[in-house]
Design a protein around this motif. Structure first.
Motif, mmCIF file in Angstrom:
data_model
loop_
_atom_site.group_PDB
_atom_site.id
_atom_site.type_symbol
_atom_site.label_atom_id
_atom_site.label_comp_id
_atom_site.label_asym_id
_atom_site.label_seq_id
_atom_site.Cartn_x
_atom_site.Cartn_y
_atom_site.Cartn_z
ATOM 1 N N ALA A 3 0.814 -1.220 0.000
ATOM 2 C CA ALA A 3 0.000 0.000 0.000
ATOM 3 C C ALA A 3 0.849 1.271 0.000
ATOM 4 O O ALA A 3 0.552 2.220 -0.747
ATOM 5 N N PRO A 4 1.933 1.355 0.805
ATOM 6 C CA PRO A 4 2.774 2.564 0.726
ATOM 7 C C PRO A 4 3.378 2.772 -0.662
ATOM 8 O O PRO A 4 3.501 3.919 -1.123
ATOM 9 N N ALA A 5 3.738 1.672 -1.334
ATOM 10 C CA ALA A 5 4.298 1.807 -2.682
ATOM 11 C C ALA A 5 3.244 2.327 -3.664
ATOM 12 O O ALA A 5 3.544 3.159 -4.537
ATOM 13 N N ARG A 6 1.990 1.857 -3.536
ATOM 14 C CA ARG A 6 0.921 2.351 -4.411
ATOM 15 C C ARG A 6 0.646 3.839 -4.152
ATOM 16 O O ARG A 6 0.406 4.615 -5.087
ATOM 17 N N ARG A 7 0.684 4.232 -2.872
ATOM 18 C CA ARG A 7 0.481 5.642 -2.562
ATOM 19 C C ARG A 7 1.583 6.493 -3.163
ATOM 20 O O ARG A 7 1.339 7.613 -3.640
ATOM 21 N N ALA A 8 2.815 5.954 -3.178
ATOM 22 C CA ALA A 8 3.926 6.701 -3.774
ATOM 23 C C ALA A 8 3.730 6.856 -5.279
ATOM 24 O O ALA A 8 4.025 7.915 -5.858
ATOM 25 N N VAL A 9 3.212 5.811 -5.950
ATOM 26 C CA VAL A 9 2.956 5.898 -7.392
ATOM 27 C C VAL A 9 1.868 6.923 -7.683
ATOM 28 O O VAL A 9 1.977 7.737 -8.627
ATOM 29 N N VAL A 10 0.812 6.907 -6.873
ATOM 30 C CA VAL A 10 -0.280 7.870 -7.066
ATOM 31 C C VAL A 10 0.231 9.292 -6.878
ATOM 32 O O VAL A 10 -0.100 10.212 -7.655
ATOM 33 N N GLU A 11 1.049 9.510 -5.856
ATOM 34 C CA GLU A 11 1.585 10.835 -5.612
ATOM 35 C C GLU A 11 2.484 11.297 -6.748
ATOM 36 O O GLU A 11 2.483 12.478 -7.125
ATOM 37 N N HIS A 12 3.238 10.346 -7.323
ATOM 38 C CA HIS A 12 4.089 10.686 -8.470
ATOM 39 C C HIS A 12 3.247 11.107 -9.677
ATOM 40 O O HIS A 12 3.567 12.089 -10.371
ATOM 41 N N LEU A 13 2.171 10.381 -9.946
ATOM 42 C CA LEU A 13 1.307 10.735 -11.073
ATOM 43 C C LEU A 13 0.643 12.091 -10.860
ATOM 44 O O LEU A 13 0.461 12.876 -11.809
ATOM 45 N N ARG A 14 0.280 12.402 -9.631
ATOM 46 C CA ARG A 14 -0.388 13.673 -9.347
ATOM 47 C C ARG A 14 0.567 14.859 -9.485
ATOM 48 O O ARG A 14 0.229 15.881 -10.088
ATOM 49 N N ARG A 32 -8.949 4.677 -3.610
ATOM 50 C CA ARG A 32 -8.850 6.067 -3.176
ATOM 51 C C ARG A 32 -8.815 6.180 -1.653
ATOM 52 O O ARG A 32 -8.121 7.035 -1.099
ATOM 53 N N SER A 33 -9.553 5.309 -0.994
ATOM 54 C CA SER A 33 -9.537 5.344 0.471
ATOM 55 C C SER A 33 -8.162 4.973 1.019
ATOM 56 O O SER A 33 -7.709 5.537 2.023
ATOM 57 N N ALA A 34 -7.501 4.010 0.348
ATOM 58 C CA ALA A 34 -6.166 3.617 0.792
ATOM 59 C C ALA A 34 -5.171 4.751 0.594
ATOM 60 O O ALA A 34 -4.253 4.947 1.397
ATOM 61 N N CYS A 35 -5.337 5.511 -0.494
ATOM 62 C CA CYS A 35 -4.421 6.621 -0.751
ATOM 63 C C CYS A 35 -4.649 7.778 0.218
ATOM 64 O O CYS A 35 -3.730 8.544 0.507
ATOM 65 N N ARG A 36 -5.889 7.914 0.690
ATOM 66 C CA ARG A 36 -6.192 9.011 1.598
ATOM 67 C C ARG A 36 -5.931 8.648 3.061
ATOM 68 O O ARG A 36 -6.043 9.504 3.933
ATOM 69 N N TYR A 37 -5.593 7.372 3.274
ATOM 70 C CA TYR A 37 -5.392 6.923 4.654
ATOM 71 C C TYR A 37 -4.172 7.595 5.257
ATOM 72 O O TYR A 37 -3.111 7.702 4.632
ATOM 73 N N ARG A 38 -4.309 8.041 6.476
ATOM 74 C CA ARG A 38 -3.200 8.604 7.218
ATOM 75 C C ARG A 38 -3.050 7.852 8.532
ATOM 76 O O ARG A 38 -4.018 7.698 9.275
ATOM 77 N N ARG A 39 -1.857 7.429 8.757
ATOM 78 C CA ARG A 39 -1.583 6.603 9.930
ATOM 79 C C ARG A 39 -1.780 7.422 11.205
ATOM 80 O O ARG A 39 -1.247 8.543 11.334
ATOM 81 N N THR A 40 -2.533 6.862 12.152
ATOM 82 C CA THR A 40 -2.834 7.574 13.394
ATOM 83 C C THR A 40 -2.180 6.942 14.617
ATOM 84 O O THR A 40 -2.015 7.616 15.634
ATOM 85 N N ARG A 41 -1.857 5.634 14.515
ATOM 86 C CA ARG A 41 -1.278 4.991 15.692
ATOM 87 C C ARG A 41 0.154 5.470 15.886
ATOM 88 O O ARG A 41 0.886 5.738 14.939
ATOM 89 N N SER A 42 0.569 5.523 17.136
ATOM 90 C CA SER A 42 1.912 5.992 17.470
ATOM 91 C C SER A 42 2.738 4.825 18.001
ATOM 92 O O SER A 42 2.217 3.915 18.651
ATOM 93 N N GLU A 43 4.007 4.873 17.735
ATOM 94 C CA GLU A 43 4.922 3.820 18.193
ATOM 95 C C GLU A 43 5.396 4.161 19.593
ATOM 96 O O GLU A 43 5.765 5.315 19.865
ATOM 97 N N PRO A 44 5.363 3.203 20.500
ATOM 98 C CA PRO A 44 5.829 3.492 21.872
ATOM 99 C C PRO A 44 7.236 4.065 21.867
ATOM 100 O O PRO A 44 8.114 3.571 21.155
ATOM 101 N N ALA A 45 7.437 5.075 22.649
ATOM 102 C CA ALA A 45 8.746 5.737 22.684
ATOM 103 C C ALA A 45 9.807 4.774 23.212
ATOM 104 O O ALA A 45 9.610 4.115 24.241
ATOM 105 N N GLY A 46 10.888 4.703 22.505
ATOM 106 C CA GLY A 46 12.012 3.872 22.928
ATOM 107 C C GLY A 46 11.943 2.426 22.489
ATOM 108 O O GLY A 46 12.896 1.666 22.707
#
Length: 299
Positions: A3-14, A32-46
């Motif tokens: 999915a991140p690779a597809r989002r990168a391709v879409v961004e390149h075309l745009r 389109r929903s996958a391209c608009r997805y923004r990650r909300t979860r956070s990684e525990p510090a450390g």
């Protein structure tokens, strides 16, 4: 494609082709929903730093064992998250190359006495029920005597070392053993036995069986005169038949390179101090070991 690779391709075309998001998603076969997805979860510090630290302390641990160690420390994380970070940080356990016995390669001189050089190799065959059969053949390169043939369905390096130790306890110990580079013949068990007994191991160059012509010649005779002439129903039957052939080879079969003496007669004459050309009065064309050329010794 992830999915991140597809989002990168879409961004390149745009951005580079000035296409709309809808058309870019259609061309990249991305939702389109996958391209608009923004990650909300956070990684525990450390967490990432601690995982790298544990992986450095335990370089042979995989991500599952590292996950267990993190759980013991109180981290409440899913093993899938550990796997993702583990891959991103490229912490995968690297496969180790198998250790081989390192022996310098050098030309071999023709042996000048019994037990100066033994040649060793394996021969494969099958029983009547289709099971594989292996035979370890050991030949004295000077007397042409077959010292031993060990027959079984499987022969490991440890088994090979036991056979050589049995021969050593019977008073037969070579100064050098020549073999190819098979896994059993380059095993740590054989190397440890040779080091303890003061025996030099010489491995031929890969793909050059003519450098061990003594055993190649013997194995050809074994296959032609014994293996191809029998159809064994059991392992025990094969062991008895091959051992009987070995004794016949040593004590009855005349050897051309020994001027038609048997290997046993030639070895007995040498060990008894009698000139080998006087051993076996029925063979007037015998010769002494000093007159045997290297070409004869390969026969």
């Amino acid at each position: 494609m992830t999915a991140p690779a597809r989002r990168a391709v879409v961004e390149h075309l745009r951005t580079d082709w000035n296409l709309s998001q809808r058309r870019s998603c259609r061309l990249a076969v991305a939702g389109r929903s996958a391209c608009r997805y923004r990650r909300t979860r956070s990684e525990p510090a450390g967490l990432r730093d601690r995982l790298r630290e544990l992986a450095g302390q335990r370089p042979r641990f995989g991500y599952r064992r590292l996950h267990v160690l993190l759980l013991r420390e109180g981290w409440r994380i899913n093993h899938k998250r550990i796997l993702r970070i583990y891959r991103e940080e490229q912490l995968a356990v690297r496969r180790r190359a198998r250790k081989r016995v390192a022996v310098p390669r050098q030309p071999l001189a023709a042996p000048e006495r019994p037990d100066a050089c033994w040649a060793m190799d394996f021969v494969a065959d099958r029983l009547a029920d289709g099971r594989s059969l292996r035979a370890l053949t050991i030949v004295d390169a000077f007397t042409k005597e077959c010292v031993a043939i060990e027959v079984d369905t499987s022969l490991t390096g440890v088994r090979l070392a036991r056979v050589l130790e049995r021969l050593a306890s019977e008073g037969r110990r070579p100064a050098m053993i020549v073999s190819d580079n098979g896994p059993e013949l380059t095993s740590q068990a054989l190397d440890a036995w040779a080091y303890g007994r003061g025996v030099q191991l010489h491995h031929i160059q890969p793909g050059k069986p003519t450098q061990n012509a003594y055993i190649e010649s013997f194995n050809g005779k074994l296959r032609d005169e014994c293996l191809n002439e029998h159809w064994w129903r059991s392992l025990r039957e094969a062991q008895l038949a091959i051992e009987a052939w070995r004794r016949d080879y040593n004590s009855v079969r005349p050897h051309e390179s020994l001027r038609w003496q048997t290997p046993a007669a030639f070895a007995a004459a040498w060990s008894g101090g009698m000139p080998p050309d006087q051993a076996g009065t029925s063979s007037p064309n015998t010769t002494s070991p000093a007159n045997i050329t290297p070409t004869h010794r390969y026969a």
